[in-house]
Design a protein around this motif. Structure first.
Motif, short mmCIF file in Angstrom:
data_model
loop_
_atom_site.label_atom_id
_atom_site.label_comp_id
_atom_site.label_asym_id
_atom_site.label_seq_id
_atom_site.Cartn_x
_atom_site.Cartn_y
_atom_site.Cartn_z
N ASP A 1 -9.56 -0.68 15.87
CA ASP A 1 -10.18 0.64 16.02
C ASP A 1 -11.07 0.93 14.81
N PRO A 2 -12.03 1.86 14.95
CA PRO A 2 -12.85 2.23 13.77
C PRO A 2 -11.94 2.73 12.64
N LEU A 3 -12.15 2.19 11.46
CA LEU A 3 -11.29 2.50 10.33
C LEU A 3 -12.06 3.26 9.25
N PRO A 4 -11.38 4.07 8.44
CA PRO A 4 -12.06 4.84 7.39
C PRO A 4 -12.21 4.01 6.11
N THR A 5 -12.82 4.64 5.13
CA THR A 5 -12.83 4.08 3.77
C THR A 5 -11.52 4.48 3.09
N ALA A 6 -10.86 3.54 2.48
CA ALA A 6 -9.56 3.79 1.85
C ALA A 6 -9.67 3.65 0.34
N TRP A 7 -8.72 4.25 -0.36
CA TRP A 7 -8.63 4.14 -1.82
C TRP A 7 -7.52 3.12 -2.12
N CYS A 8 -7.92 1.88 -2.38
CA CYS A 8 -6.93 0.83 -2.57
C CYS A 8 -7.53 -0.33 -3.35
N ASP A 9 -6.67 -1.27 -3.72
CA ASP A 9 -7.11 -2.51 -4.35
C ASP A 9 -7.54 -3.47 -3.23
N PRO A 10 -8.81 -3.84 -3.16
CA PRO A 10 -9.28 -4.62 -2.00
C PRO A 10 -8.57 -5.97 -1.86
N THR A 11 -8.30 -6.64 -2.99
CA THR A 11 -7.64 -7.96 -2.91
C THR A 11 -6.22 -7.82 -2.39
N ILE B 1 3.07 -4.75 -2.46
CA ILE B 1 1.68 -4.26 -2.51
C ILE B 1 1.64 -2.77 -2.19
N ALA B 2 2.41 -2.33 -1.20
CA ALA B 2 2.47 -0.90 -0.87
C ALA B 2 2.99 -0.09 -2.06
N GLN B 3 4.03 -0.60 -2.73
CA GLN B 3 4.60 0.10 -3.87
C GLN B 3 3.61 0.18 -5.03
N LEU B 4 2.82 -0.87 -5.23
CA LEU B 4 1.83 -0.86 -6.30
C LEU B 4 0.77 0.21 -6.06
N HIS B 5 0.58 0.62 -4.83
CA HIS B 5 -0.36 1.68 -4.49
C HIS B 5 0.31 3.06 -4.45
N GLY B 6 1.60 3.12 -4.74
CA GLY B 6 2.32 4.38 -4.60
C GLY B 6 2.61 4.73 -3.17
N PRO C 1 -7.24 0.42 -7.72
CA PRO C 1 -7.81 1.02 -6.52
C PRO C 1 -9.27 1.42 -6.69
N GLN C 2 -9.96 1.39 -5.58
CA GLN C 2 -11.37 1.78 -5.51
C GLN C 2 -11.68 2.08 -4.05
N PRO C 3 -12.80 2.71 -3.76
CA PRO C 3 -13.17 2.94 -2.36
C PRO C 3 -13.41 1.62 -1.65
N VAL C 4 -12.73 1.42 -0.52
CA VAL C 4 -12.81 0.14 0.21
C VAL C 4 -13.09 0.45 1.69
N ASP C 5 -14.13 -0.19 2.23
CA ASP C 5 -14.44 -0.08 3.66
C ASP C 5 -13.46 -0.98 4.42
N PHE D 1 3.98 -2.34 12.52
CA PHE D 1 4.15 -2.16 11.08
C PHE D 1 3.17 -1.08 10.61
N THR D 2 3.68 -0.16 9.76
CA THR D 2 2.85 0.94 9.25
C THR D 2 2.78 0.84 7.73
N LEU D 3 1.57 0.64 7.21
CA LEU D 3 1.31 0.57 5.77
C LEU D 3 0.76 1.92 5.33
N ARG D 4 1.54 2.63 4.46
CA ARG D 4 1.13 3.96 4.00
C ARG D 4 0.47 3.86 2.63
N LEU D 5 -0.75 4.39 2.53
CA LEU D 5 -1.49 4.42 1.27
C LEU D 5 -1.84 5.87 0.95
N PRO D 6 -1.93 6.23 -0.34
CA PRO D 6 -2.30 7.61 -0.68
C PRO D 6 -3.68 7.95 -0.14
#
Length: 545
Positions: free
Chosen positions: A417-427, A508-513, A387-391, A528-533
């Motif tokens: 919609d306008p989206l935030p910066t997320a903490w995730c693996d970009p690939t 992929i969701a599980q790999l991000h916790g 994970p890293q900061p991802v636009d 579909f709802t993808l939950r990331l920390p």
């Protein structure tokens, strides 16, 4: 005879006298020296240090008199304490109406002369006297009176010193008792095995847990040599070398396996702490033993799991190699030659033969897609997210570019919609979003162009990315299985696919916790709802700095 009245401060005087704690105490040389000095200065055969209690006068020190105390009613000192600032002198007791008929005058010791200097505290409480007695009529000189007064002041200082010593001893005793209680509580509490071993390797204390582990009563251990409990071989090879280091002043810890009577072999963590006296001499060793058997079993199981994982990783690598090379090569050959045959103008295929050829070509292409998805899924199972900061706005723009042709062919819309910066693996995040949007463009209602919307919201500590469509929806009884591997809800001739896309999204969701979920209404669409920390874990945050 006339008995003395009570002093106006009698209650306070008695309380102070008893608080000092000198009443009925053992003889002390310092007080005896004062009575000897008083007798010598005044030239009398009897000298006393008298403390006037509620109904008696008790002699802290006495010279020339055998009685340890007398009744307060007949005591000359009871009169002397009524004048705390003066030395009371009675030249002839027979001529003083206060003492005429007093048994101490008429009988033994046949008092004729008395002089008493009150022992007065700093706040004016007369507790007793330093007095001298003679069996002959006489007087005191001014020097003798002054000396007697000085001796009474000295007694008062001695009494104050005695009280301070007594209070200090009481505090030290209370502190010692509290320390002993704390020490005992520490030794007897918890599930640790605790003991004290002296310099001769003999047990002087063991706590209840120690007795429980060794299945022995205290008398079978206390006073016994350690080797009698553990066996000579265990003591000589394992225990003694560490004990000797502790007895030399070193704090020692080690781990070893011991055989207990009822528990069998247990892996234990042992700590030896040297115990010293006030002079710093080592008295023995405080022993603390922790049962680490469960931890040892967990470590062994973890090591076995790691070994199996390493083996599985090797098998996965071999599988990936087979998929990437051995299987893909014949499939590519089938697809290539089927394509050439279908497009070769020199070959005039009859209608049924061309249809069969198309079956071969389409089947080869499905097999190729299946191998691609399967390879991607297996690789996910053997890697960790980075994970890293991802636009997310930039990431979705890349997904839109990748699906440009699919959007054109379906005349679909992708609203973001306008989206935030997320903490995730970009690939990985791009793969997940692309799979979700691709499905939304694929599973459409006849005659209705797809309309896909990507949005987000915050739920507690989770960033929730939502992909909503207006497609065919999912039946309620299929919602629980839609993320299973190779799960297809529709005929492959109607909707192409391998049944691995949503499984990949879940992994992929599980790999991000995080997690992925779906809500749907048949005939209206799905969301579909993808939950990331929302907040990155500390370890990952450190890696990114």
């Amino acid at each position: 005879m006339r008995s003395a009245a009570l002093p106006a401060n009698e209650t306070e005087r008695l309380a102070r006298l008893r608080n000092i704690g000198l009443l009925d105490s053992l003889p002390q040389q310092a007080f005896d020296d004062i009575t000897a000095l008083a007798a010598s200065i005044c030239g009398t055969p009897i000298a006393l240090i008298s403390l006037v209690d509620e109904d008696r006068q008790w002699f802290k020190s006495r010279l020339g008199l055998n009685a340890p105390q007398t009744s307060r009613e007949v005591a000359f000192c009871s009169h002397a304490i009524l004048q705390p600032n003066d030395v009371m002198v009675v030249p002839d007791a027979r001529a003083d109406e206060r003492f005429q008929g007093n048994p101490l005058v008429e009988q033994d010791p046949a008092i004729r002369f008395y002089a008493g200097a009150p022992i007065v505290t700093d706040d004016g409480l007369a507790l007793g006297t330093v007095c001298v007695i003679d069996t002959e009529v006489r007087e005191l000189s001014a020097m003798q009176r002054d000396s007697l007064k000085l001796l009474s002041n000295l007694v008062n200082e001695l009494m104050e010193h005695f009280q301070l010593q007594r209070e200090q001893a009481r505090r030290e005793s209370a502190d010692m008792q509290r320390r002993n209680q704390m020490f005992e509580a520490l030794l007897t509490s918890g599930r640790d095995l605790k003991s004290f071993v002296d310099r001769d390797y003999r047990y002087q204390f063991v706590n209840p847990v120690y007795l429980e582990y060794w299945d022995r009563p205290p008398e079978d251990i206390i006073g016994r040599h350690v080797a009698e409990l553990t066996g000579e071989q265990v003591f000589d090879r394992t225990i003694r070398p560490y004990l000797d280091r502790a007895l030399a002043g070193e704090m020692v810890t080690y781990e070893a396996t011991f055989e207990f009577p009822s528990l069998g072999k247990r892996h234990m963590e042992v700590a030896y702490l040297p115990a010293r006296d006030a002079e710093g001499e080592i008295l023995g060793v405080v022993v603390r033993v922790l049962d680490r058997q469960q931890r040892k079993q967990d470590e062994d199981e973890l090591n076995e799991t790691l070994r199996l994982l390493e083996r599985r990783t090797l098998e996965q690598e071999r599988f990936i190699h087979i998929v990437s090379h051995d299987l893909r090569e014949p499939i590519n050959s089938i697809n290539n030659f089927a394509g050439l045959l279908a497009t070769d103008p020199a070959i005039a295929w009859p209608g049924k033969s061309r249809r069969y050829l198309e079956f071969v070509h389409n089947g080869g292409q499905r097999m190729e897609r299946l191998l691609d998805d399967l390879l991607e899924f297996v690789r996910l199972d053997s890697q960790a997210a980075k994970p890293q900061p991802v636009d997310l706005n930039h990431l979705v723009a890349e997904v839109r570019a990748d699906l440009h042709l699919a959007l054109e062919r379906s005349s679909g819309k992708l609203r973001v919609d306008p989206l935030p910066t997320a903490w995730c693996d970009p690939t990985l995040a791009r793969i997940a979003l692309q799979n979700l949007v691709s499905n939304a463009l694929k599973f459409v209602r006849p005659g209705l162009p797809p309309d896909v919307c990507i949005a987000h919201h915050i739920d507690g500590e989770s960033l929730c990315l939502t992909v909503r469509d207006n497609g065919i929806g999912i039946a309620p009884d299929k919602l629980n299985t839609v993320f299973d591997m190779f799960k297809r809800l529709h005929d492959k001739r109607q909707y192409a696919g391998t049944g691995l896309g949503l499984s990949i999204c879940r992994r992929i969701a599980q790999l991000h916790g995080g997690s992925i979920s779906v809500s749907s209404t048949p005939g209206e669409g799905s969301c579909f709802t993808l939950r990331l920390p929302l907040i990155p874990p500390l370890a990952d945050a450190k890696e990114s700095t």
